[in-house]
Design a protein around this motif. Structure first.
Motif, PDB file in Angstrom:
ATOM      1  N   ASP A  38       0.853  -1.178   0.000  1.00 28.04           N
ATOM      2  CA  ASP A  38       0.000   0.000   0.000  1.00 28.04           C
ATOM      3  C   ASP A  38       0.892   1.232   0.000  1.00 28.04           C
ATOM      4  O   ASP A  38       2.092   1.143   0.246  1.00 28.04           O
ATOM      5  N   GLU A  39       0.289   2.371  -0.245  1.00 26.98           N
ATOM      6  CA  GLU A  39       1.055   3.610  -0.338  1.00 26.98           C
ATOM      7  C   GLU A  39       1.745   3.951   0.975  1.00 26.98           C
ATOM      8  O   GLU A  39       2.806   4.562   0.993  1.00 26.98           O
ATOM      9  N   GLY A  40       1.177   3.520   2.096  1.00 32.83           N
ATOM     10  CA  GLY A  40       1.772   3.767   3.404  1.00 32.83           C
ATOM     11  C   GLY A  40       2.848   2.770   3.785  1.00 32.83           C
ATOM     12  O   GLY A  40       3.416   2.859   4.873  1.00 32.83           O
ATOM     13  N   ALA A  41       3.133   1.799   2.923  1.00 34.74           N
ATOM     14  CA  ALA A  41       4.173   0.784   3.134  1.00 34.74           C
ATOM     15  C   ALA A  41       3.938  -0.018   4.416  1.00 34.74           C
ATOM     16  O   ALA A  41       4.869  -0.425   5.080  1.00 34.74           O
ATOM     17  N   MET A  42       2.664  -0.253   4.732  1.00 34.36           N
ATOM     18  CA  MET A  42       2.307  -0.987   5.950  1.00 34.36           C
ATOM     19  C   MET A  42       2.019  -2.455   5.700  1.00 34.36           C
ATOM     20  O   MET A  42       1.879  -3.229   6.645  1.00 34.36           O
ATOM     21  N   THR A  43       1.914  -2.852   4.423  1.00 32.40           N
ATOM     22  CA  THR A  43       1.523  -4.221   4.111  1.00 32.40           C
ATOM     23  C   THR A  43       2.344  -4.802   2.973  1.00 32.40           C
ATOM     24  O   THR A  43       2.864  -4.073   2.125  1.00 32.40           O
ATOM     25  N   VAL A  44       2.419  -6.110   2.972  1.00 30.96           N
ATOM     26  CA  VAL A  44       2.834  -6.896   1.817  1.00 30.96           C
ATOM     27  C   VAL A  44       1.872  -8.073   1.785  1.00 30.96           C
ATOM     28  O   VAL A  44       1.672  -8.747   2.794  1.00 30.96           O
ATOM     29  N   CYS A  45       1.240  -8.281   0.626  1.00 27.37           N
ATOM     30  CA  CYS A  45       0.239  -9.336   0.485  1.00 27.37           C
ATOM     31  C   CYS A  45       0.436 -10.050  -0.849  1.00 27.37           C
ATOM     32  O   CYS A  45       0.914  -9.453  -1.801  1.00 27.37           O
ATOM     33  N   PRO A  46       0.000 -11.321  -0.917  1.00 34.17           N
ATOM     34  CA  PRO A  46       0.043 -12.042  -2.190  1.00 34.17           C
ATOM     35  C   PRO A  46      -1.304 -11.977  -2.910  1.00 34.17           C
ATOM     36  O   PRO A  46      -2.336 -11.688  -2.298  1.00 34.17           O
ATOM     37  N   SER A  47      -1.276 -12.267  -4.182  1.00 33.93           N
ATOM     38  CA  SER A  47      -2.495 -12.364  -4.963  1.00 33.93           C
ATOM     39  C   SER A  47      -2.244 -13.331  -6.110  1.00 33.93           C
ATOM     40  O   SER A  47      -1.145 -13.359  -6.667  1.00 33.93           O
ATOM     41  N   SER A  48      -3.255 -14.128  -6.429  1.00 36.94           N
ATOM     42  CA  SER A  48      -3.167 -15.087  -7.539  1.00 36.94           C
ATOM     43  C   SER A  48      -4.473 -15.051  -8.322  1.00 36.94           C
ATOM     44  O   SER A  48      -5.517 -14.729  -7.778  1.00 36.94           O
ATOM     45  N   ASN A  49      -4.380 -15.435  -9.586  1.00 33.15           N
ATOM     46  CA  ASN A  49      -5.587 -15.530 -10.385  1.00 33.15           C
ATOM     47  C   ASN A  49      -5.551 -16.795 -11.236  1.00 33.15           C
ATOM     48  O   ASN A  49      -4.493 -17.402 -11.413  1.00 33.15           O
ATOM     49  N   THR A  50      -6.721 -17.154 -11.753  1.00 30.17           N
ATOM     50  CA  THR A  50      -6.850 -18.393 -12.515  1.00 30.17           C
ATOM     51  C   THR A  50      -7.550 -18.172 -13.852  1.00 30.17           C
ATOM     52  O   THR A  50      -8.309 -17.209 -14.020  1.00 30.17           O
ATOM     53  N   GLN A  51      -7.303 -19.094 -14.739  1.00 29.54           N
ATOM     54  CA  GLN A  51      -7.986 -19.071 -16.033  1.00 29.54           C
ATOM     55  C   GLN A  51      -9.491 -19.256 -15.843  1.00 29.54           C
ATOM     56  O   GLN A  51     -10.280 -18.678 -16.588  1.00 29.54           O
ATOM     57  N   GLU A  52      -9.884 -20.032 -14.845  1.00 29.44           N
ATOM     58  CA  GLU A  52     -11.310 -20.234 -14.570  1.00 29.44           C
ATOM     59  C   GLU A  52     -12.013 -18.908 -14.300  1.00 29.44           C
ATOM     60  O   GLU A  52     -13.115 -18.672 -14.779  1.00 29.44           O
ATOM     61  N   MET A  53     -11.376 -18.052 -13.514  1.00 29.97           N
ATOM     62  CA  MET A  53     -11.975 -16.751 -13.193  1.00 29.97           C
ATOM     63  C   MET A  53     -12.163 -15.912 -14.452  1.00 29.97           C
ATOM     64  O   MET A  53     -13.173 -15.235 -14.613  1.00 29.97           O
ATOM     65  N   LEU A  54     -11.199 -15.988 -15.344  1.00 25.80           N
ATOM     66  CA  LEU A  54     -11.277 -15.171 -16.555  1.00 25.80           C
ATOM     67  C   LEU A  54     -12.451 -15.571 -17.451  1.00 25.80           C
ATOM     68  O   LEU A  54     -12.950 -14.747 -18.212  1.00 25.80           O
ATOM     69  N   LYS A  55     -12.903 -16.805 -17.348  1.00 25.97           N
ATOM     70  CA  LYS A  55     -14.054 -17.246 -18.142  1.00 25.97           C
ATOM     71  C   LYS A  55     -15.325 -16.510 -17.744  1.00 25.97           C
ATOM     72  O   LYS A  55     -16.266 -16.432 -18.523  1.00 25.97           O
ATOM     73  N   GLU A  56     -15.352 -15.967 -16.536  1.00 24.53           N
ATOM     74  CA  GLU A  56     -16.533 -15.290 -15.999  1.00 24.53           C
ATOM     75  C   GLU A  56     -16.584 -13.802 -16.356  1.00 24.53           C
ATOM     76  O   GLU A  56     -17.566 -13.131 -16.093  1.00 24.53           O
ATOM     77  N   VAL A  57     -15.502 -13.290 -16.942  1.00 27.64           N
ATOM     78  CA  VAL A  57     -15.348 -11.852 -17.148  1.00 27.64           C
ATOM     79  C   VAL A  57     -15.907 -11.440 -18.509  1.00 27.64           C
ATOM     80  O   VAL A  57     -15.725 -12.145 -19.507  1.00 27.64           O
ATOM     81  N   ASP A  58     -16.552 -10.286 -18.535  1.00 26.17           N
ATOM     82  CA  ASP A  58     -17.015  -9.707 -19.793  1.00 26.17           C
ATOM     83  C   ASP A  58     -15.814  -9.489 -20.705  1.00 26.17           C
ATOM     84  O   ASP A  58     -14.774  -9.001 -20.281  1.00 26.17           O
ATOM     85  N   ASP A  60     -14.955  -7.352 -22.857  1.00 29.13           N
ATOM     86  CA  ASP A  60     -14.389  -6.002 -22.917  1.00 29.13           C
ATOM     87  C   ASP A  60     -13.477  -5.695 -21.737  1.00 29.13           C
ATOM     88  O   ASP A  60     -12.641  -4.799 -21.810  1.00 29.13           O
ATOM     89  N   ASP A  61     -13.647  -6.422 -20.642  1.00 36.47           N
ATOM     90  CA  ASP A  61     -12.867  -6.173 -19.426  1.00 36.47           C
ATOM     91  C   ASP A  61     -11.779  -7.211 -19.181  1.00 36.47           C
ATOM     92  O   ASP A  61     -11.125  -7.179 -18.140  1.00 36.47           O
ATOM     93  N   THR A  62     -11.588  -8.109 -20.117  1.00 36.14           N
ATOM     94  CA  THR A  62     -10.670  -9.228 -19.896  1.00 36.14           C
ATOM     95  C   THR A  62      -9.270  -8.773 -19.498  1.00 36.14           C
ATOM     96  O   THR A  62      -8.695  -9.300 -18.542  1.00 36.14           O
ATOM     97  N   MET A  63      -8.703  -7.840 -20.195  1.00 37.61           N
ATOM     98  CA  MET A  63      -7.315  -7.433 -19.912  1.00 37.61           C
ATOM     99  C   MET A  63      -7.195  -6.858 -18.500  1.00 37.61           C
ATOM    100  O   MET A  63      -6.229  -7.157 -17.788  1.00 37.61           O
ATOM    101  N   TYR A  64      -8.146  -6.061 -18.107  1.00 36.17           N
ATOM    102  CA  TYR A  64      -8.104  -5.474 -16.770  1.00 36.17           C
ATOM    103  C   TYR A  64      -8.150  -6.569 -15.702  1.00 36.17           C
ATOM    104  O   TYR A  64      -7.327  -6.591 -14.793  1.00 36.17           O
ATOM    105  N   TYR A  65      -9.078  -7.478 -15.826  1.00 30.08           N
ATOM    106  CA  TYR A  65      -9.212  -8.543 -14.827  1.00 30.08           C
ATOM    107  C   TYR A  65      -8.066  -9.545 -14.904  1.00 30.08           C
ATOM    108  O   TYR A  65      -7.722 -10.180 -13.906  1.00 30.08           O
ATOM    109  N   LYS A  66      -7.482  -9.662 -16.058  1.00 28.65           N
ATOM    110  CA  LYS A  66      -6.352 -10.579 -16.219  1.00 28.65           C
ATOM    111  C   LYS A  66      -5.105 -10.043 -15.537  1.00 28.65           C
ATOM    112  O   LYS A  66      -4.329 -10.813 -14.959  1.00 28.65           O
ATOM    113  N   TYR A  67      -4.922  -8.727 -15.572  1.00 25.97           N
ATOM    114  CA  TYR A  67      -3.652  -8.160 -15.130  1.00 25.97           C
ATOM    115  C   TYR A  67      -3.715  -7.254 -13.909  1.00 25.97           C
ATOM    116  O   TYR A  67      -2.690  -6.732 -13.490  1.00 25.97           O
ATOM    117  N   GLU A  68      -4.854  -7.057 -13.315  1.00 22.34           N
ATOM    118  CA  GLU A  68      -4.975  -6.179 -12.150  1.00 22.34           C
ATOM    119  C   GLU A  68      -5.148  -7.021 -10.886  1.00 22.34           C
ATOM    120  O   GLU A  68      -6.242  -7.520 -10.608  1.00 22.34           O
TER     121      GLU A  68
END
Length: 177
Positions: A38-58, A60-68
């Motif tokens: 975060d901007e306050g440098a108070m956290t470090v967290c992990p995040s992961s995504n899957t191809q399954e999740m991307l199947k649910e995305v509109d 037009d929004d695929t790139m955003y949900y794929k890479y954010e």
């Protein structure tokens, strides 16, 4: 603060988080992993995504949900205790130095650089590829904060030697258009 020790803790937590995600959700086609702060440098967290999740995305929004990472299915999941301990260390250090703006700027920059170094080390060791059998998309990001475009581009290039790099860089070219 001993950033070398912190780096080892972040690396260990990142390894554990990814292994947990693969064990629980590998069948969903994990294609990405991120560390974020975060901007306050108070956290470090992990995040992961899957191809399954991307199947649910509109479409037009695929790139955003794929890479954010903030939109990924498994945000802030994996190695919970380890990442909570890291966040406690960060907050304690920040509390000790809360009146010193110059110190904070150096601390924030060093924390961000450390997270990127951890991801780069894991990539160079083929940690992710050895687990899932292929390259994945890696990124470091900061919530509610925008890197300068050239800095973000450098992070993407540094962390990705795969098809995700060119797709992300092409996507960047569409921003603001």
């Amino acid at each position: 603060m001993d950033f070398e020790t912190l780096k080892q803790q972040i690396e260990s937590a990142a390894r554990k988080a990814f292994l947990e995600m693969y064990e629980k959700h590998g069948a969903e086609g994990i294609y990405s992993f991120a560390l974020y702060s975060d901007e306050g440098a108070m956290t470090v967290c992990p995040s992961s995504n899957t191809q399954e999740m991307l199947k649910e995305v509109d479409e037009d929004d695929t790139m955003y949900y794929k890479y954010e990472p903030a939109e990924w299915t498994y945000e802030m999941e994996g190695a919970d205790k380890e990442f909570n301990d890291i966040c406690t260390i960060l907050r304690t250090e920040l509390e000790k130095n809360e009146e010193d703006d110059e110190w904070f700027q150096r601390f924030q920059a060093k924390l961000y650089a450390t997270c990127i170094e951890v991801l780069e080390k894991l990539k160079n060791e083929n940690f992710f590829k050895n687990i899932i059998g292929k390259d994945i998309f890696l990124i470091f990001t900061v919530s509610d904060y925008e890197f300068e475009k050239h800095d973000l581009k450098n992070i993407i290039i540094r962390l990705n030697d795969n098809e995700y790099k060119s797709e992300y860089l092409d996507w960047m070219e569409t921003w603001g258009n």
